[in-house]
Design a protein around this motif. Structure first.
Motif: not given
Length: 374
Positions: A137-141, A168-174
């Protein structure tokens, strides 16, 4: 020591150890995260992180070896590269077959990996299937937001966030890995989960992340419209919202004017119940065929309605079907200028499908298309 003896572009993990006396850090571990790298620098009691572009990594490593550390190990999936300083002060290098298990090697290009110092990962209790979905999901974002810099602001809404692993993981990634300025909100109708997630966000120190209780299906206007302002990138994510909840999420995202929408639908029951034989009776004859046809028709109509409202849309496979049967992502990027002919074609194709099967999907009803908009 020649850098090509110990480093190449395929390396996915580096461990630098054996510090020079009185050095600040005990060891440094570097992991590839997609096309970038993250360095974890360990003291006796703490760990600090630094994000590095691919063109920075070789110089960064060279600056540590000799001056701060005396031991180097790296893996590229085929070989393990080692270097150390001898007692006479000379660098000794070697290359051996990479004995890392194949399962571990497959994670080398993931954005997030088990063992990273991310609080939410520890709380997930090593749910590898869920982590695989979120990584994809994060790769595609991330493909769609590579142009953003720390000077840009992001507003992100996660509709139907549930236990909020993605949130949570999207927030950490960005924020941590990409270093962007992010304001993020998770919306769910389970008040107990919302309370737990808010407590976790405080525990993790995620000051730009909040959770609200609410039913996306009950909203009659776009949520959080006050967030949008010039220079802000607005994004909506939605992972496995059940049945028409995905339609309400897409509707609110469109009305909010989201720049990017990424939705992975879950169960899709609505159209199967409405589906009539019409001019294509074979698709309604067998239960499992009818179920899959209704599911595909639902996502195809959602994508076409997004195109009708000015988005460039892709339907992408999320992960292997062994991880989840709910496996299609609708990724929609707002266009700078409308493409009228394409919009008209999308609108009429939806009408044709509705006439053929005798159904009327939720996304159609929510967007209220009228003859004047054709």
């Amino acid at each position: 020591m020649k850098s090509e003896e110990i480093f190449n572009e395929n390396i996915y993990k580096i461990i630098i150890s054996d510090p020079v006396r009185d050095g600040k850090y005990k060891r440094v571990e570097i992991t590839r995260t997609g096309s970038e790298y993250q360095a974890a620098m360990y003291t006796q009691k703490q760990v600090f992180h630094r994000n590095l572009e691919a063109n920075e990594i070789e110089g960064y490593v060279a600056g540590l070896l000799g001056s701060a550390f005396k031991q180097y190990n790296a893996w590229d999936g085929e070989y393990r590269y080692s270097a150390r300083i001898s007692k006479k002060g000379k660098w000794l290098t070697s290359r051996t077959a990479d004995a890392t298990p194949q399962k571990e090697k497959k994670t080398k290009n993931h954005i997030l990996n088990e063992g990273m110092d991310i609080p939410a990962l520890a709380d997930m209790k090593a749910d590898r299937e869920k982590l695989a979905q979120i990584n994809r999901f994060l790769e595609l974002i991330s493909d769609e937001v590579r142009h953003l810099t720390p000077d840009d602001a992001m507003n992100i809404i996660d509709f139907g966030c549930g236990k909020s692993y993605l949130t949570f993981l999207a927030y950490h990634y960005f924020t941590v890995i990409r270093g962007l300025r992010v304001r993020m909100c998770g919306l769910d109708n389970d008040g107990k989960l919302v309370e737990q997630c808010n407590a976790a966000a405080q525990r993790y120190g995620y000051t730009g992340l909040d959770f609200l209780q609410g039913d996306i299906g009950q909203r009659d206007r776009p949520p959080f419209a006050e967030w949008g302002h010039e220079g802000t990138f607005n994004m909506v994510v939605c992972l496995h919202a059940c049945d028409t909840a995905t339609d309400h999420a897409l509707f609110n995202a469109i009305e909010w004017g989201a720049d990017l929408i990424c939705a992975v639908p879950c169960c899709q029951h609505e159209l199967r119940g409405q589906m009539q034989a019409g001019i294509l009776p074979l698709f309604s004859r067998y239960g499992i065929v009818q179920e899959r046809m209704a599911s595909l028709a639902t996502d195809a109509i959602r994508a076409a309605m997004l195109e009708w409202r000015g988005y460039k849309v892709q339907i992408i496979e999320l992960t292997d079907r062994e991880n989840t049967a709910k496996n299609l992502m609708i990724r929609a990027r707002k266009k700078g200028s409308p493409m009228n002919e394409q919009k008209k074609a999308a609108y009429h194709q939806v009408m044709q499908m509705m006439a053929a099967f005798g159904f009327e999907p939720a996304i159609w009803r929510l967007l209220h298309p009228s003859p004047s908009n054709k």
